[in-house]
Motif scaffolding. Structure first.
Motif, PDB file in Angstrom:
ATOM      1  N   THR A  61      10.551 -11.614 -13.655  1.00  0.00           N
ATOM      2  CA  THR A  61      11.402 -12.228 -14.878  1.00  0.00           C
ATOM      3  C   THR A  61      12.683 -12.617 -14.398  1.00  0.00           C
ATOM      4  OG1 THR A  61      12.020  -9.909 -15.339  1.00  0.00           O
ATOM      5  CG2 THR A  61      10.041 -10.714 -16.337  1.00  0.00           C
ATOM      6  N   MET A 166       6.408 -18.348 -14.642  1.00  0.00           N
ATOM      7  CA  MET A 166       5.448 -17.402 -15.032  1.00  0.00           C
ATOM      8  C   MET A 166       3.949 -17.450 -14.979  1.00  0.00           C
ATOM      9  SD  MET A 166       7.741 -15.044 -15.312  1.00  0.00           S
ATOM     10  CE  MET A 166       6.658 -13.647 -15.699  1.00  0.00           C
ATOM     11  N   GLN A 167       3.623 -18.799 -14.995  1.00  0.00           N
ATOM     12  CA  GLN A 167       2.054 -19.274 -15.168  1.00  0.00           C
ATOM     13  C   GLN A 167       1.893 -18.866 -13.419  1.00  0.00           C
ATOM     14  OE1 GLN A 167       0.802 -22.844 -16.721  1.00  0.00           O
ATOM     15  NE2 GLN A 167      -1.128 -22.751 -15.881  1.00  0.00           N
ATOM     16  N   TYR A 170       1.594 -15.493 -12.257  1.00  0.00           N
ATOM     17  CA  TYR A 170       0.428 -14.780 -12.706  1.00  0.00           C
ATOM     18  C   TYR A 170      -0.837 -15.474 -12.260  1.00  0.00           C
ATOM     19  CZ  TYR A 170       3.188 -11.810 -15.895  1.00  0.00           C
ATOM     20  OH  TYR A 170       3.957 -11.004 -16.214  1.00  0.00           O
ATOM     21  N   SER A 171      -0.862 -16.588 -11.670  1.00  0.00           N
ATOM     22  CA  SER A 171      -2.150 -17.195 -11.194  1.00  0.00           C
ATOM     23  C   SER A 171      -2.296 -16.985  -9.611  1.00  0.00           C
ATOM     24  CB  SER A 171      -2.174 -18.726 -11.428  1.00  0.00           C
ATOM     25  OG  SER A 171      -1.147 -19.421 -10.893  1.00  0.00           O
TER      26      SER A 171
END
Length: 186
Positions: A61, A166-167, A170-171
């Protein structure tokens, strides 16, 4: 917490020498961005050496604001010499932890620290973490003013926005050998 994240972002920008429009955009972006809250309960553990409260990681973050409930230590930060240091809880305080979005924005000036949580043999621990991200409209990359002022080349690529950042985070595969932040380096 959102107002605190906005203020922290503004002070980070000021410390980097950012001014006027870019500074206002950065601060406003954290004021408009998303915040997620996670409350975590760590029960007392009779064999703390055999348990992990939270595995070592760096926050992806922008800014994490941590409130520790009670006076039980558990947060540890990894020093440059690879030794874990316990962060003593201070009643009524908020621990500010910079995440990888700020590391990218500062072009590596500020690092997202690796940290973990250990459990206590005799006492339970509760913490409340607020994860703050800039507005999705803000590109995530090194500060243009910082690069212009220092003459340094960017060490991270610029992504279109914090949602893309963020995508991608997380991927990724959890067992990737390359840390996420290193996958963004040019």
């Amino acid at each position: 917490m959102r107002k605190l994240a906005e203020a922290v972002a503004k002070y980070i920008g000021m410390a980097l020498g950012i001014h006027e429009e870019e500074l206002d955009l950065l601060a406003k972006s954290f004021g408009e961005g998303s915040c997620q809250v996670r409350m975590t309960y760590y029960p007392a553990c009779p064999e703390p050496e055999r348990a992990v409260g939270m595995t070592p990681h760096a926050d992806a973050t922008g800014i994490t604001l941590l409130t520790e409930c009670g006076n039980v230590a558990g947060l540890q930060v990894l020093r440059k010499d690879n030794c874990w240091v316990t962060v003593p809880p201070v009643p009524g305080s908020i621990v500010v932890n910079l995440g990888q979005i700020i590391e990218v924005y500062s072009n590596g000036t500020y690092r997202a620290p690796d940290h973990r949580v250990v459990v206590n043999k005799e006492k339970e621990r509760v913490s409340i973490a607020t994860f703050c991200n800039p507005s999705p409209s803000l590109p995530v990359g090194p500060s243009p003013q910082l690069l212009a002022a220092t003459g340094l080349p960017p060490i991270f690529q610029t992504l279109s926005n914090s949602e893309e950042f963020m995508q991608r985070f997380y991927s990724r595969k959890l067992l990737d050998a390359v840390p996420f932040i290193d996958s963004l380096k040019l």
